[in-house]
Design an enzyme around this catalytic site. Structure first.
Site, short mmCIF file in Angstrom:
data_model
loop_
_atom_site.label_atom_id
_atom_site.label_comp_id
_atom_site.label_asym_id
_atom_site.label_seq_id
_atom_site.Cartn_x
_atom_site.Cartn_y
_atom_site.Cartn_z
N ASP A 94 -57.62 5.40 29.40
CA ASP A 94 -58.02 5.94 30.86
C ASP A 94 -58.69 6.51 30.47
O ASP A 94 -60.03 7.93 30.98
CB ASP A 94 -57.17 6.17 32.26
CG ASP A 94 -56.45 7.49 32.37
OD1 ASP A 94 -56.55 7.79 30.70
OD2 ASP A 94 -55.53 7.75 32.29
N ARG A 146 -77.31 27.28 26.01
CA ARG A 146 -78.41 27.11 26.07
C ARG A 146 -78.71 27.22 28.17
O ARG A 146 -79.76 27.14 27.94
CB ARG A 146 -79.60 26.02 26.50
CG ARG A 146 -79.97 25.32 24.65
CD ARG A 146 -80.18 25.16 23.65
NE ARG A 146 -79.18 23.50 23.85
CZ ARG A 146 -79.66 21.79 23.61
NH1 ARG A 146 -80.91 21.43 22.97
NH2 ARG A 146 -78.87 21.49 23.83
N HIS A 181 -76.71 30.80 20.20
CA HIS A 181 -78.00 30.34 20.70
C HIS A 181 -78.68 32.05 21.40
O HIS A 181 -80.08 31.53 20.83
CB HIS A 181 -78.60 29.06 21.97
CG HIS A 181 -79.76 29.09 22.51
ND1 HIS A 181 -80.32 28.73 22.22
CD2 HIS A 181 -79.86 29.69 23.31
CE1 HIS A 181 -81.80 28.66 21.97
NE2 HIS A 181 -81.60 29.37 23.16
N LYS A 203 -94.31 27.84 21.08
CA LYS A 203 -93.62 27.21 21.80
C LYS A 203 -93.42 27.04 23.48
O LYS A 203 -92.92 28.17 24.02
CB LYS A 203 -92.01 26.67 21.53
CG LYS A 203 -92.13 24.83 22.41
CD LYS A 203 -89.82 24.87 21.43
CE LYS A 203 -89.06 25.18 22.74
NZ LYS A 203 -87.70 24.64 21.67
N GLY A 210 -85.30 15.91 18.82
CA GLY A 210 -86.20 16.47 18.52
C GLY A 210 -87.71 17.02 18.68
O GLY A 210 -88.33 16.56 17.87
N GLY A 211 -87.66 16.68 20.14
CA GLY A 211 -89.00 16.88 20.98
C GLY A 211 -89.72 18.15 20.54
O GLY A 211 -91.09 18.20 20.44
#
Ligand code: R5P
Length: 291
Positions: free
Chosen positions: A34, A93, A127, A187, A220-221
C-alpha cells in the site's frame, strides 16, 4: 562510531564512511504493497555512536519519513549518540510564510527531525540561514565550494554567474577559488504562479564561457532565463550547475533548448548529472565536530 546510509545516499554514505574510517551498517528498506515504507538497521548495537545519512530528494516526504524511521530504529537499539547528515534538506525554500495561510514547512521538518532523537545535524549547502534557524539542536552547515571548485578547475576558464542576487556570495567564493571573474543576474519570482523574471545585473565578458551556478536546480526555469540573457550578452558557451540537482519535469530539455551545453551537480542528490562528490567536505566537517 558507525554510519548508516539510507537508499538515496548509499554511495555518498559509503564514501564518507571510508574517509572517516568508520564501519557502515546496512539499512533494509522496503515498501509495503500500500506504499508505506519499512526500515530496519542491520548490525547496530546498544551504545553505538551512530551517524545517519539520508538525502531528502524526490520523493521528499517519503525520504524524510525514512530518516525518521532510521532514527527511531537507532533509538530502539539504544545508541549512545545519534547524528544525521542530510545532504539535501527539502522544504528549506519554504522558510517563510510568503503568502497568508501558507505552512512554515522548513520549521515542520526541523521539529520532526529533533523529535525523533537526532541530537546533531549536518546540512550541505542549506538554501538559507532562516531554514536552519528552526533547529534547536546543533546544526552544522557544510560548504561544498572547494569540491565544486576542484571539479570546475579541470574544465578551463570561465566567468562564474549567480543566477540570482542571493547567490552572489557563493558565485564570488567559487570564482575566487578558480581565479575567475564573477557576475550575477537579477531575478524575481511571482509567488503565486512561480514564473521567473530576470535581467542582467553585472556580468563581465572576460571569457567566452559562462558557468551559471545555483544552490539547486529544480524546474530549470531560473537557469533558462539566465541562459537566454547570457546568450544575448554574447557568451559562446553556457554551462549550468548546482549543488542539489533536483531536475524536475522537463528541466534538462528546457535548459538544453535555452542553449545550456553542459549540466552538472554534486552527489547530494544522485542523478545522471552528478559529476562530483561532497564526501570530502562532509567527512571533514563530521571529523571536526564529532570525532
Ligand atoms: C531559489 O531561490 C533557488 O536558489 C533556486 O534558484 C531555485 O530553487 C531554482 O528553481 P528552478 O530551477 O525551478 O528555477
Amino acid at each position: 562510531m558507525k554510519l548508516a546510509a539510507g537508499p538515496p545516499s548509499a554511495s555518498l554514505g559509503a564514501s564518507v564512511a571510508q574517509k572517516l574510517r568508520v564501519e557502515t551498517i546496512g539499512v533494509t528498506y522496503k515498501r509495503f504493497p500500500d506504499g508505506e515504507t519499512y526500515v530496519r538497521l542491520e548490525g547496530g548495537t546498544k551504545g553505538d555512536e551512530l551517524i545517519l545519512v539520508q538525502s531528502f530528494c524526490s520523493p521528499q516526504a517519503e525520504n524524510l519519513m525514512v530518516l525518521l524511521q532510521m532514527a527511531s530504529a537507532a533509538v530502539g537499539l539504544g545508541v549512545s549518540s545519534l547524528a544525521a547528515v542530510v545532504p539535501y534538506l527539502a522544504y528549506s525554500r519554504q522558510d517563510k510564510r510568503f503568502l497568508p495561510g501558507e505552512a512554515l514547512s522548513a520549521e515542520l521538518v526541523a521539529r520532526n527531525l529533533e523529535a525523533c532523537g537526532i541530537t546533531k545535524i549536518f546540512i550541505i549547502e542549506p538554501h538559507s540561514e532562516e531554514s536552519l534557524s528552526f533547529f534547536s539542536i546543533p546544526c552544522y552547515t557544510v560548504s561544498p565550494v572547494e569540491d565544486t571548485a576542484e571539479f570546475l578547475r579541470s574544465r578551463g576558464d570561465c566567468v562564474v554567474v549567480a543566477p540570482d542576487e542571493k547567490r552572489i556570495p557563493d558565485a564570488k567564493n567559487l570564482a575566487a577559488r578558480l581565479s575567475a571573474d564573477f557576475g550575477w543576474i537579477q531575478k524575481s519570482r511571482d509567488r503565486s504562479t512561480g514564473s521567473v523574471k530576470a535581467e542582467i545585473g553585472n556580468v563581465p565578458k572576460t571569457s567566452r564561457v559562462a558557468v551559471l551556478f545555483d544552490d539547486m536546480i529544480s524546474s530549470g526555469g531560473t537557469v533558462v532565463k539566465a541562459a537566454e540573457l547570457l546568450r544575448s550578452a554574447g557568451f559562446e558557451r553556457i554551462e549550468a550547475g548546482c549543488v542539489h540537482g533536483l531536475f524536475a519535469h522537463e528541466a534538462e530539455q528546457r535548459m538544453t533548448e535555452a542553449g545550456v551545453s553542459f549540466i552538472f551537480a554534486s552527489d547530494t542528490i544522485e542523478s545522471k548529472f552528478t559529476r562530483y562528490s561532497v564526501a570530502r567536505s562532509v567527512a571533514e566537517s563530521v571529523k571536526k565536530e564529532l570525532l
